[in-house]
Design a protein around this motif. Structure first.
Motif, PDB file in Angstrom:
ATOM      1  N   PRO A   8       0.796  -1.234   0.000  1.00  0.00           N
ATOM      2  CA  PRO A   8       0.000   0.000   0.000  1.00  0.00           C
ATOM      3  C   PRO A   8       0.826   1.281   0.000  1.00  0.00           C
ATOM      4  O   PRO A   8       0.289   2.355  -0.268  1.00  0.00           O
ATOM      5  CB  PRO A   8      -0.807  -0.123   1.290  1.00  0.00           C
ATOM      6  CG  PRO A   8       0.044  -0.969   2.182  1.00  0.00           C
ATOM      7  CD  PRO A   8       0.726  -1.943   1.277  1.00  0.00           C
TER       8      PRO A   8
ATOM      9  N   THR B 212       6.516  -0.534   2.258  1.00  0.00           N
ATOM     10  CA  THR B 212       5.548  -1.110   3.200  1.00  0.00           C
ATOM     11  C   THR B 212       4.913  -2.348   2.578  1.00  0.00           C
ATOM     12  O   THR B 212       4.435  -2.303   1.447  1.00  0.00           O
ATOM     13  CB  THR B 212       4.448  -0.097   3.561  1.00  0.00           C
ATOM     14  OG1 THR B 212       5.038   1.029   4.206  1.00  0.00           O
ATOM     15  CG2 THR B 212       3.419  -0.725   4.498  1.00  0.00           C
TER      16      THR B 212
ATOM     17  N   VAL C 239       2.083  -5.440   3.380  1.00  0.00           N
ATOM     18  CA  VAL C 239       1.010  -5.991   4.210  1.00  0.00           C
ATOM     19  C   VAL C 239       0.730  -7.410   3.725  1.00  0.00           C
ATOM     20  O   VAL C 239       0.469  -7.622   2.537  1.00  0.00           O
ATOM     21  CB  VAL C 239      -0.267  -5.135   4.133  1.00  0.00           C
ATOM     22  CG1 VAL C 239      -1.407  -5.815   4.896  1.00  0.00           C
ATOM     23  CG2 VAL C 239      -0.013  -3.745   4.703  1.00  0.00           C
TER      24      VAL C 239
ATOM     25  N   TYR D 101      -7.544  -1.993  11.004  1.00  0.00           N
ATOM     26  CA  TYR D 101      -6.716  -0.855  10.621  1.00  0.00           C
ATOM     27  C   TYR D 101      -5.342  -1.009  11.263  1.00  0.00           C
ATOM     28  O   TYR D 101      -5.227  -1.215  12.472  1.00  0.00           O
ATOM     29  CB  TYR D 101      -7.373   0.454  11.051  1.00  0.00           C
ATOM     30  CG  TYR D 101      -8.571   0.819  10.207  1.00  0.00           C
ATOM     31  CD1 TYR D 101      -8.426   1.597   9.062  1.00  0.00           C
ATOM     32  CD2 TYR D 101      -9.845   0.362  10.539  1.00  0.00           C
ATOM     33  CE1 TYR D 101      -9.517   1.923   8.270  1.00  0.00           C
ATOM     34  CE2 TYR D 101     -10.945   0.681   9.753  1.00  0.00           C
ATOM     35  CZ  TYR D 101     -10.775   1.464   8.621  1.00  0.00           C
ATOM     36  OH  TYR D 101     -11.856   1.771   7.835  1.00  0.00           O
TER      37      TYR D 101
ATOM     38  N   GLN E  75       1.297   6.035   9.213  1.00  0.00           N
ATOM     39  CA  GLN E  75       0.588   5.351   8.136  1.00  0.00           C
ATOM     40  C   GLN E  75      -0.629   4.622   8.721  1.00  0.00           C
ATOM     41  O   GLN E  75      -0.545   4.001   9.776  1.00  0.00           O
ATOM     42  CB  GLN E  75       1.491   4.320   7.457  1.00  0.00           C
ATOM     43  CG  GLN E  75       2.742   4.870   6.812  1.00  0.00           C
ATOM     44  CD  GLN E  75       3.533   3.757   6.148  1.00  0.00           C
ATOM     45  OE1 GLN E  75       3.013   2.997   5.323  1.00  0.00           O
ATOM     46  NE2 GLN E  75       4.810   3.649   6.516  1.00  0.00           N
TER      47      GLN E  75
ATOM     48  N   HIS F 104      -3.481   1.879   7.410  1.00  0.00           N
ATOM     49  CA  HIS F 104      -3.862   1.002   6.306  1.00  0.00           C
ATOM     50  C   HIS F 104      -5.044   0.128   6.716  1.00  0.00           C
ATOM     51  O   HIS F 104      -5.031  -0.507   7.771  1.00  0.00           O
ATOM     52  CB  HIS F 104      -2.689   0.117   5.881  1.00  0.00           C
ATOM     53  CG  HIS F 104      -1.494   0.892   5.415  1.00  0.00           C
ATOM     54  ND1 HIS F 104      -1.503   1.651   4.264  1.00  0.00           N
ATOM     55  CD2 HIS F 104      -0.258   1.042   5.965  1.00  0.00           C
ATOM     56  CE1 HIS F 104      -0.324   2.232   4.107  1.00  0.00           C
ATOM     57  NE2 HIS F 104       0.452   1.873   5.129  1.00  0.00           N
ATOM     58  N   ARG F 105      -6.057   0.110   5.868  1.00  0.00           N
ATOM     59  CA  ARG F 105      -7.256  -0.707   6.092  1.00  0.00           C
ATOM     60  C   ARG F 105      -7.095  -2.035   5.366  1.00  0.00           C
ATOM     61  O   ARG F 105      -6.711  -2.075   4.197  1.00  0.00           O
ATOM     62  CB  ARG F 105      -8.493   0.034   5.583  1.00  0.00           C
ATOM     63  CG  ARG F 105      -9.777  -0.791   5.551  1.00  0.00           C
ATOM     64  CD  ARG F 105     -10.922   0.033   4.982  1.00  0.00           C
ATOM     65  NE  ARG F 105     -12.115  -0.768   4.765  1.00  0.00           N
ATOM     66  CZ  ARG F 105     -12.385  -1.417   3.633  1.00  0.00           C
ATOM     67  NH1 ARG F 105     -11.525  -1.361   2.624  1.00  0.00           N
ATOM     68  NH2 ARG F 105     -13.502  -2.119   3.510  1.00  0.00           N
TER      69      ARG F 105
ATOM     70  N   ALA G 176       2.158  -6.461   8.943  1.00  0.00           N
ATOM     71  CA  ALA G 176       2.601  -5.321   8.143  1.00  0.00           C
ATOM     72  C   ALA G 176       4.020  -4.952   8.544  1.00  0.00           C
ATOM     73  O   ALA G 176       4.351  -4.907   9.736  1.00  0.00           O
ATOM     74  CB  ALA G 176       1.671  -4.132   8.346  1.00  0.00           C
TER      75      ALA G 176
END
Length: 286
Positions: A135, A139, A141, A206, A219, A221-222, A237
């Motif tokens: 994302p 990074t 995930v 999240y 940061q 991230h969903r 992550a």
């Protein structure tokens, strides 16, 4: 169980809610409420189907009869044993037991139930499938799907609880299970990695990660979770860490119990694997 009654002339009567709400299950031999590890409650998330019966099979509802009340119970035992189960009901201020011990009432009805030891599986039956996404720059995930496969078929997992939770089948909320931090040996950059175990009742989690370089806000991230039926979601992550925050959470191991659709609990753990950079985790027995 089916509950019905007749009047003095043998005609069926409609029971009031106070009557069928008074019903309790008892030990047929003692006449007392279930004890010694036996419990009875309302239907829950666990399957009431027998082994070898398809989980998609549904019993057809009986035709509606206003004079018969059908009451369903989920009965379980904490140890392997058998028991003869009856019932007790309060009718017109009279306590009537189905073990034929109530003076003035002939009522003899019961069932035999055998509780079998829970089925356990070795670690090779549990699998982690992973899907990666990127994302943001630097990074990663990774969405891990934890599944249980027996004899070539998937056995649905429907929940999990951490060792800190108490009570059978008490499912935990989304939890940050592991947190790791380190540096790349071939550079001066630090990295940070987080691992979350998602609640089965949520559709998204999240992840809050350190900010990117020259950015002041973290940061966020969903990640959509629980999108594969019968599997549990674990999300990790990893990103570069330009902060001076050296604190990390649990960087050892996280132990939890997963429940299959039959209510069997399986003790597992996530143990940090520092042999790779950034660190990840390995699935272990709890």
């Amino acid at each position: 169980m089916a509950l019905s009654a007749v009047d003095a002339n043998g005609r069926p009567v409609i029971l009031s809610p106070s009557v069928y709400h008074s019903v309790r299950l008892i030990n047929y031999k003692t006449g007392e409420l279930l004890a010694d590890g036996w419990e009875a409650g309302a239907p829950n998330r666990f399957s009431q189907a027998l082994y070898g019966v398809s989980l998609e099979w549904k019993e057809e509802s009986a035709p509606f009869n206003p004079y018969v009340r059908i009451i369903n119970y989920w009965v379980s035992s904490s140890i392997a044993q058998d028991v003869q189960i009856g019932a007790v009901v309060i009718l017109n201020d009279n306590v009537i037991r189905s073990n034929n011990t109530t003076v003035g009432h002939k009522f003899d009805s019961s069932v035999f139930i055998e509780a079998q030891p829970p089925v356990t599986y070795d670690l090779t039956r549990f699998h982690l499938d992973s899907v990666e996404s990127y994302p943001a720059q630097a990074t990663t995930v990774t969405h891990f799907y934890l599944s249980l496969n027996v004899d070539g078929q998937q056995l649905k997992l429907i929940g999990w609880s951490s060792k800190a939770e108490t009570g059978y089948g008490v499912f935990s909320r989304s939890t940050k299970a592991l947190e790791m931090r380190g540096f790349y040996p071939d550079s001066d950059f630090w990295w940070r990695s987080l691992c979350h175990v998602a609640s089965v009742d949520e559709q998204e989690v999240y992840l809050v990660l350190p900010p990117e370089r020259e950015v002041n806000r973290p940061q966020l991230h969903r990640v959509v979770v629980n999108d594969r039926k019968g599997m549990l979601s674990i999300v990790q992550a990893s990103t570069l860490d330009f902060t001076e925050d050296v604190h990390v959470g649990n960087e050892g191991a996280f132990y939890f119990t997963v429940y299959d659709v039959y209510g069997n609990g399986h003790d597992l753990g996530l143990r940090v694997d520092k042999s790779v950079v950034p660190s990840t985790f390995a699935l272990v027995k709890g």
